[in-house]
Design a protein around this motif. Structure first.
Motif, PDB file in Angstrom:
ATOM      1  N   THR A   1      -0.807  11.432   8.216  1.00 35.39           N
ATOM      2  CA  THR A   1      -0.381  12.184   7.037  1.00 35.39           C
ATOM      3  C   THR A   1      -0.496  11.371   5.748  1.00 35.39           C
ATOM      4  OG1 THR A   1       1.251  13.248   8.463  1.00 35.39           O
ATOM      5  CG2 THR A   1       1.549  13.554   6.101  1.00 35.39           C
ATOM      6  N   CYS A   2      -0.316  10.077   5.842  1.00 36.14           N
ATOM      7  CA  CYS A   2      -0.200   9.230   4.642  1.00 36.14           C
ATOM      8  C   CYS A   2      -1.478   9.249   3.794  1.00 36.14           C
ATOM      9  CB  CYS A   2       0.106   7.797   5.064  1.00 36.14           C
ATOM     10  SG  CYS A   2       0.175   6.670   3.665  1.00 36.14           S
ATOM     11  N   PRO A   3      -1.381   9.616   2.517  1.00 35.43           N
ATOM     12  CA  PRO A   3      -2.579   9.630   1.667  1.00 35.43           C
ATOM     13  C   PRO A   3      -2.989   8.231   1.208  1.00 35.43           C
ATOM     14  CG  PRO A   3      -0.661  10.371   0.407  1.00 35.43           C
ATOM     15  CD  PRO A   3      -0.190  10.117   1.813  1.00 35.43           C
ATOM     16  N   SER A   4      -2.130   7.235   1.421  1.00 29.44           N
ATOM     17  CA  SER A   4      -2.437   5.880   0.927  1.00 29.44           C
ATOM     18  C   SER A   4      -2.919   4.948   2.033  1.00 29.44           C
ATOM     19  CB  SER A   4      -1.187   5.270   0.278  1.00 29.44           C
ATOM     20  OG  SER A   4      -0.741   6.095  -0.762  1.00 29.44           O
ATOM     21  N   GLY A   5      -3.093   5.467   3.235  1.00 27.06           N
ATOM     22  CA  GLY A   5      -3.618   4.637   4.332  1.00 27.06           C
ATOM     23  C   GLY A   5      -2.670   3.544   4.784  1.00 27.06           C
ATOM     24  N   VAL A   6      -1.361   3.792   4.704  1.00 25.93           N
ATOM     25  CA  VAL A   6      -0.392   2.776   5.131  1.00 25.93           C
ATOM     26  C   VAL A   6      -0.479   2.583   6.649  1.00 25.93           C
ATOM     27  CG1 VAL A   6       2.073   2.223   5.316  1.00 25.93           C
ATOM     28  CG2 VAL A   6       1.174   3.212   3.202  1.00 25.93           C
ATOM     29  N   GLU A   7      -0.689   1.340   7.059  1.00 24.88           N
ATOM     30  CA  GLU A   7      -0.810   1.044   8.501  1.00 24.88           C
ATOM     31  C   GLU A   7       0.589   0.821   9.069  1.00 24.88           C
ATOM     32  OE1 GLU A   7      -4.715  -1.344   9.378  1.00 24.88           O
ATOM     33  OE2 GLU A   7      -3.853  -2.046   7.506  1.00 24.88           O
TER      34      GLU A   7
ATOM     35  N   PRO B   1       9.545   7.549   8.414  1.00 23.22           N
ATOM     36  CA  PRO B   1       8.652   6.404   8.192  1.00 23.22           C
ATOM     37  C   PRO B   1       9.035   5.637   6.927  1.00 23.22           C
ATOM     38  CG  PRO B   1       7.406   8.453   8.507  1.00 23.22           C
ATOM     39  CD  PRO B   1       8.841   8.832   8.468  1.00 23.22           C
ATOM     40  N   ARG B   2       9.273   6.367   5.839  1.00 27.27           N
ATOM     41  CA  ARG B   2       9.603   5.676   4.591  1.00 27.27           C
ATOM     42  C   ARG B   2      10.899   4.868   4.729  1.00 27.27           C
ATOM     43  NH1 ARG B   2      10.115   9.306  -0.735  1.00 27.27           N
ATOM     44  NH2 ARG B   2      11.963  10.011   0.393  1.00 27.27           N
ATOM     45  N   GLY B   3      11.890   5.446   5.395  1.00 26.93           N
ATOM     46  CA  GLY B   3      13.151   4.733   5.591  1.00 26.93           C
ATOM     47  C   GLY B   3      12.964   3.490   6.435  1.00 26.93           C
ATOM     48  N   ARG B   4      12.160   3.604   7.481  1.00 26.47           N
ATOM     49  CA  ARG B   4      11.938   2.435   8.355  1.00 26.47           C
ATOM     50  C   ARG B   4      11.141   1.360   7.621  1.00 26.47           C
ATOM     51  NH1 ARG B   4      11.032   6.854  12.628  1.00 26.47           N
ATOM     52  NH2 ARG B   4      13.035   6.894  13.686  1.00 26.47           N
ATOM     53  N   ILE B   5      10.210   1.802   6.780  1.00 29.28           N
ATOM     54  CA  ILE B   5       9.455   0.817   5.979  1.00 29.28           C
ATOM     55  C   ILE B   5      10.424   0.039   5.092  1.00 29.28           C
ATOM     56  CG2 ILE B   5       7.794   0.617   4.065  1.00 29.28           C
ATOM     57  CD1 ILE B   5       6.217   2.945   5.414  1.00 29.28           C
ATOM     58  N   TYR B   6      11.379   0.736   4.505  1.00 26.55           N
ATOM     59  CA  TYR B   6      12.391   0.061   3.682  1.00 26.55           C
ATOM     60  C   TYR B   6      13.203  -0.930   4.491  1.00 26.55           C
ATOM     61  CZ  TYR B   6      12.244   1.939  -1.027  1.00 26.55           C
ATOM     62  OH  TYR B   6      11.889   2.211  -2.309  1.00 26.55           O
TER      63      TYR B   6
ATOM     64  N   SER C   1       0.827  -1.226   0.000  1.00 30.63           N
ATOM     65  CA  SER C   1       0.000   0.000   0.000  1.00 30.63           C
ATOM     66  C   SER C   1       0.856   1.269   0.000  1.00 30.63           C
ATOM     67  CB  SER C   1      -0.946  -0.007   1.213  1.00 30.63           C
ATOM     68  OG  SER C   1      -0.205   0.116   2.412  1.00 30.63           O
ATOM     69  N   CYS C   2       2.148   1.160   0.306  1.00 33.54           N
ATOM     70  CA  CYS C   2       3.014   2.344   0.332  1.00 33.54           C
ATOM     71  C   CYS C   2       3.472   2.660  -1.085  1.00 33.54           C
ATOM     72  CB  CYS C   2       4.224   2.091   1.235  1.00 33.54           C
ATOM     73  SG  CYS C   2       5.420   3.447   1.206  1.00 33.54           S
ATOM     74  N   VAL C   3       3.227   3.912  -1.525  1.00 33.24           N
ATOM     75  CA  VAL C   3       3.600   4.301  -2.893  1.00 33.24           C
ATOM     76  C   VAL C   3       4.897   5.112  -2.904  1.00 33.24           C
ATOM     77  CG1 VAL C   3       1.239   4.209  -3.753  1.00 33.24           C
ATOM     78  CG2 VAL C   3       2.114   6.358  -2.808  1.00 33.24           C
ATOM     79  N   HIS C   4       5.557   5.166  -1.747  1.00 36.69           N
ATOM     80  CA  HIS C   4       6.899   5.748  -1.684  1.00 36.69           C
ATOM     81  C   HIS C   4       6.899   7.258  -1.943  1.00 36.69           C
ATOM     82  CE1 HIS C   4      11.343   5.465  -3.161  1.00 36.69           C
ATOM     83  NE2 HIS C   4      11.272   5.636  -1.869  1.00 36.69           N
ATOM     84  N   CYS C   5       5.763   7.919  -1.671  1.00 35.90           N
ATOM     85  CA  CYS C   5       5.649   9.342  -2.036  1.00 35.90           C
ATOM     86  C   CYS C   5       6.470  10.249  -1.110  1.00 35.90           C
ATOM     87  CB  CYS C   5       4.182   9.769  -2.009  1.00 35.90           C
ATOM     88  SG  CYS C   5       3.436   9.654  -0.363  1.00 35.90           S
ATOM     89  N   GLY C   6       6.659   9.831   0.136  1.00 33.88           N
ATOM     90  CA  GLY C   6       7.468  10.625   1.061  1.00 33.88           C
ATOM     91  C   GLY C   6       6.719  11.742   1.772  1.00 33.88           C
ATOM     92  N   PHE C   7       5.391  11.848   1.589  1.00 33.36           N
ATOM     93  CA  PHE C   7       4.640  12.899   2.305  1.00 33.36           C
ATOM     94  C   PHE C   7       4.821  12.770   3.815  1.00 33.36           C
ATOM     95  CE2 PHE C   7       1.141  13.469  -1.181  1.00 33.36           C
ATOM     96  CZ  PHE C   7       2.074  14.113  -1.974  1.00 33.36           C
ATOM     97  N   CYS C   8       4.945  11.525   4.304  1.00 29.83           N
ATOM     98  CA  CYS C   8       5.025  11.275   5.747  1.00 29.83           C
ATOM     99  C   CYS C   8       6.286  11.866   6.384  1.00 29.83           C
ATOM    100  CB  CYS C   8       4.965   9.780   6.020  1.00 29.83           C
ATOM    101  SG  CYS C   8       6.157   8.833   5.047  1.00 29.83           S
ATOM    102  N   LEU C   9       7.309  12.133   5.578  1.00 36.18           N
ATOM    103  CA  LEU C   9       8.555  12.654   6.149  1.00 36.18           C
ATOM    104  C   LEU C   9       8.336  14.017   6.812  1.00 36.18           C
ATOM    105  CD1 LEU C   9       9.686  10.372   4.279  1.00 36.18           C
ATOM    106  CD2 LEU C   9      11.658  11.857   3.885  1.00 36.18           C
TER     107      LEU C   9
END
Ligand code: SF4
Ligand code: SF4
Length: 409
Positions: free
Chosen positions: A84-90, A48-53, A24-32
């Motif tokens: 913040t996430c527009p894609s609803g990443v849990e 968040p994006r880095g930790r998801i990776y 569900s993560c589209v890697h947009c980076g808005f959460c940063l």
């Protein structure tokens, strides 16, 4: 985000959940932009994006290292990124899975393991915690000032009304709150009593399990959940309307019991029932706002700054209720910027990651005090004690203020 899980995780319950969340993560980076640790440290791996990776790599078979663990440990679990996430990443669920995996593979050094064990034992045992707290409170005035700020003065609870009403709700007493601030639940009982609801506690219920869960001891966390479920179900069967949380950190955990125990055949249904019956006290009182309004004679205007805990605004997605009820009760709320950011308390985080926690505390107190309030109020015991340790003005739970306002009417 494309992912190919290692064979050991594919088609397992955690693997399936993690794969769904990763995709569900589209890697947009808005959460940063709203992540406190990324704002302070400026490292993608502390975002968040880095930790998801990092978690994705582990699930795909990369061996985690102490560095992986450090970046995951630095996460506050504030879940601002989820808001913040527009894609609803849990993100929170993925982090739980990632942390447990890394904990098993990397482990802890002897000193860190001992600190974590001591925290669990000390904080989860009300008897031990309360005895230690009483002891240090007795000698508080003899301690240096910087130590006094970390030890709250003893605080009497006041009267808990007799349960005389047909309408009843349960309250979670919790582990550290009854020792640190027993007046919070007593004040809640008095407020509810005035609108015709008796608040009762189940004898055998205790810690919600969040502290153990966030120290990556899911077995102890789930045992605490099962113990509470067993203590509460007879009361629900007897007609209790809701299980009320006065600490939003506990509330977010109990509302998750249904998810956490979904694979336990003996507890899945019972846990789901408990979770759907659980309410933050602000949810209960928003529904009773008219009854409260009839009781409230506005107290002398008091300027207060409100700090909404992450576990309320991001974890439970509850916003605006506390502010509306305090305004209705006659309090003047000052404007506070960066309300969405964590204060650095985050369960045991302020003890395990003091540098980041203290930077966040100083930043938060600067914003809270900017409007020259007479008092800071919040909705979680962890935020309250953390902020009070750096504040010259009192920090209180909002239910204590509401109780004071009603008592003055
Ligand atoms: S905002 Fe959401 S979708 Fe975008 S990178 Fe962050 S977690 Fe992924
Ligand atoms: S939970 Fe908070 S600290 Fe952790 S990645 Fe999300 S926003 Fe950052």
């Amino acid at each position: 985000m494309q992912t190919t899980l290692a064979d050991s995780f594919r088609n397992t319950p955690d693997g399936d959940t993690a794969e769904r969340i990763l995709r569900s993560c589209v890697h947009c980076g808005f959460c940063l932009a709203t992540c406190p640790t990324y704002q302070l440290l400026g490292n993608e791996l502390d975002s968040p994006r880095g930790r998801i990776y990092l978690i994705k790599q582990v699930l795909e078979g990369t061996t985690p290292t102490a560095k992986t663990q450090r970046h995951l440990d630095r996460c506050l679990t504030c879940r601002n990124c989820e808001t913040t996430c527009p894609s609803g990443v849990e993100y929170g669920k993925l982090l739980d899975i990632g942390r447990h995996l890394v904990e098993k593979k990397v482990g802890r050094g002897a000193r860190e393991a001992a600190t974590r064990a001591a925290l669990k034992t000390g904080l989860l045992s009300p008897t031990l915690f309360n005895s230690a707290l009483k002891l240090v409170q007795c000698v508080r005035s003899l301690l240096p000032g910087f130590l006094q700020t970390h030890i709250p003065a003893s605080d009497p609870a006041g009267v808990w009304p007799q349960p005389v009403h047909a309408r009843r709700m349960l309250v979670l007493q919790g582990c550290v709150q009854p020792g640190l601030k027993p007046n919070i639940n007593a004040a809640t009982a008095r407020v509810l009593d005035r609108i015709g609801i008796s608040l009762i506690a189940a004898d055998k219920a205790g810690c919600c399990g969040a502290l153990a869960h966030h120290l990556n001891d899911s077995d102890d966390g789930l045992d605490a959940a099962r113990r509470n479920i067993d203590a509460w179900l007879p009361h629900l069967d007897a007609g209790v309307e809701a299980i009320v949380m006065t600490a939003s950190g506990c509330g977010v955990m109990v509302k998750d019991y249904g998810w956490l125990l979904r694979h336990d055949p003996a507890y899945a249904d019972k846990a789901a029932r408990v979770s759907t019956t659980t309410k933050d006290i602000s949810e209960v009182l928003v529904a009773e706002a008219d009854a409260l309004k009839r009781l409230t004679a506005h107290p002398a205007p008091q300027r207060i700054a409100y700090h909404p805990p992450c576990t309320l605004q991001h974890g439970q997605k509850l916003t605006g209720g506390v502010e509306a009820l305090l305004t209705q009760a006659g309090f003047e709320l000052t404007a506070v910027v960066e309300k969405h950011l964590c204060c650095g308390s985050a369960g045991t985080y302020s003890i395990l990651q003091p540098d980041i926690a203290n930077q966040l505390k100083a930043r938060k107190l600067g914003h809270l005090q900017a409007g020259a309030p007479e008092m800071i109020v919040t909705a979680n015991i962890g935020c309250l004690t953390h902020l009070q340790s750096g504040s010259q003005i009192p920090v209180r739970h909002w239910m204590e203020l509401l109780d004071d306002a009603l008592a003055a009417s």
